[in-house]
Design a protein around this motif. Sequence first.
Motif, PDB file in Angstrom:
ATOM      1  N   GLY A  62       0.836  -1.193   0.000  1.00 33.37           N
ATOM      2  CA  GLY A  62       0.000   0.000   0.000  1.00 33.37           C
ATOM      3  C   GLY A  62       0.870   1.241   0.000  1.00 33.37           C
ATOM      4  N   LEU A 101      -7.970   5.208   1.648  1.00 28.83           N
ATOM      5  CA  LEU A 101      -7.863   3.748   1.578  1.00 28.83           C
ATOM      6  C   LEU A 101      -8.417   3.233   0.249  1.00 28.83           C
ATOM      7  CD1 LEU A 101      -6.873   1.303   3.142  1.00 28.83           C
ATOM      8  CD2 LEU A 101      -9.108   1.180   4.267  1.00 28.83           C
ATOM      9  N   THR A 106      -2.413   3.088   2.416  1.00 29.31           N
ATOM     10  CA  THR A 106      -2.555   2.403   3.705  1.00 29.31           C
ATOM     11  C   THR A 106      -1.730   3.073   4.802  1.00 29.31           C
ATOM     12  OG1 THR A 106      -0.793   0.871   3.033  1.00 29.31           O
ATOM     13  CG2 THR A 106      -3.073   0.169   2.659  1.00 29.31           C
ATOM     14  N   PRO A 134      -6.594   4.455   6.416  1.00 29.57           N
ATOM     15  CA  PRO A 134      -5.202   4.007   6.441  1.00 29.57           C
ATOM     16  C   PRO A 134      -4.641   4.023   7.862  1.00 29.57           C
ATOM     17  CG  PRO A 134      -5.346   6.271   5.656  1.00 29.57           C
ATOM     18  CD  PRO A 134      -6.760   5.800   5.862  1.00 29.57           C
ATOM     19  N   ASP A 374      -0.280  -5.218   4.215  1.00 34.36           N
ATOM     20  CA  ASP A 374      -0.913  -4.023   3.651  1.00 34.36           C
ATOM     21  C   ASP A 374      -0.485  -3.982   2.183  1.00 34.36           C
ATOM     22  OD1 ASP A 374      -1.480  -3.578   6.313  1.00 34.36           O
ATOM     23  OD2 ASP A 374      -0.675  -1.542   6.366  1.00 34.36           O
ATOM     24  N   LYS A 400      -5.500  -4.490   4.019  1.00 33.19           N
ATOM     25  CA  LYS A 400      -4.812  -3.836   5.140  1.00 33.19           C
ATOM     26  C   LYS A 400      -4.840  -4.785   6.330  1.00 33.19           C
ATOM     27  CE  LYS A 400      -5.365  -0.135   8.431  1.00 33.19           C
ATOM     28  NZ  LYS A 400      -6.460   0.642   9.018  1.00 33.19           N
TER      29      LYS A 400
END
Length: 427
Positions: A62, A101, A106, A134, A374, A400
């Motif tokens: 992420g 998100l 993230t 996040p 993530d 996540k």
Amino acid sequence: MSPNTSILFTNVRVFDSTGSEPFDGEVLVRGERIAEVRRGSGDLPRDGVRVIDGRGQFLMSGLCDAHTHFSWIDSADLPGLGRLGVEEHTLLSAKSALTYLNCGYTMCVGAAAAKPRLDVVIRNAINDGLIPGPRYLANCQEIAVTGGELVDGITAFADGPEEMRKQVRRNVAYGADLVKLSMSGEEITGNKHAEDNYFSDEEVLAATTEAHRRGLRVCTHARSAESVKMSLRNDVDIVYHASFIDDEGMDMLEAKKDEVFVAPGLNWLVATLHDAAGFGYPPEAAEAAGYKHELECAIAGLQEMRRRGIRVLPGGDYGFAWTPHGTYARDLQHFVDLLGYTPMETLLAATKLGGEIMRMPDELGQIRPGFLADMILVDGDPLQDITVLQNRDNISAIMKGGSFHKDPDGSGLGRTSSLTERPVIVS
Ligand SMILES: [Zn+2]
């Protein structure tokens, strides 16, 4: 999802953010963490495991936005944020967190909240599983000296070392992770210039000493050369903007490159020059105010930072009218197009350095065993075309902590049905 759930991504191109080229492989997630990463296929256990065929898509960490304002709500009226009811403001900040998100972010670093507790409340709600968002480092209102505020109504004030200590202690009491000092001006204000300097050394040092004593870090709005140097002289942890950094400041920054992060928030300058006409701020006005000159200086400074191996992160100042939420990955394109970063370097800045600025370098920002799971699955190759990350439809899965926020089987965005991103008109 049970913490014991195991998920195997097969047939994915793994970009692990170690600096290696991506490879065809498999990634096994157990609970909230990455258990195994393998090249090739067929190696990892499938019994009792949910297997996801990635169809050759790009699996990466992420993303991180290093300068986030959840409580900016796509309005050009920043003073209006001070008048907005706290209840509405909390919900709109939650919507911003969701949007990050949804776009594959993230990790976010709070760069000031419009009301003292907004960031902290949103961070806690995310961590408690009440709302999607996040991982977040929370800030409070940015701190200015009298007459040095960029935006009236959303600023906290302190003059002199003693008041700085007091404001920092308020941040501690609120539960913030960070303290923001507004050390230089901003041309759009009309009377607070980017090359102005408002703080004294004594004030900055009082803030950093008190913050560090309590485990908080300090970030600075520092556009002028002097504000960058004052930040570095006085142990600031994260320097935002740094547009007019001079040679002396560059040497000071290089000497502290293992401690300090820079996040320029470049899209603010680009968009203010090119995208603000519809909001009554045409390019001629932006240029006359000095934004073209500032962007040119910033680009030159940031290219030099890249050459010197200074940690520069994308992200910044989304949530203003002409930098709306959801367009965060424009920053990545600016790294490639304006700063001379390769797409590989850009992705590392947005992932691996994200783990570092979040202070979880062994748990976030890379796809390696033991790291938190993530990850995003991208339908496209950001190494070939960095702009694929700007369209969230290209992000076919968002995970996540081992749970899908966006499930690749097409069941849509996980726990987001009660919150939408439709624009909200607030009067
Ligand atoms: Zn900002």
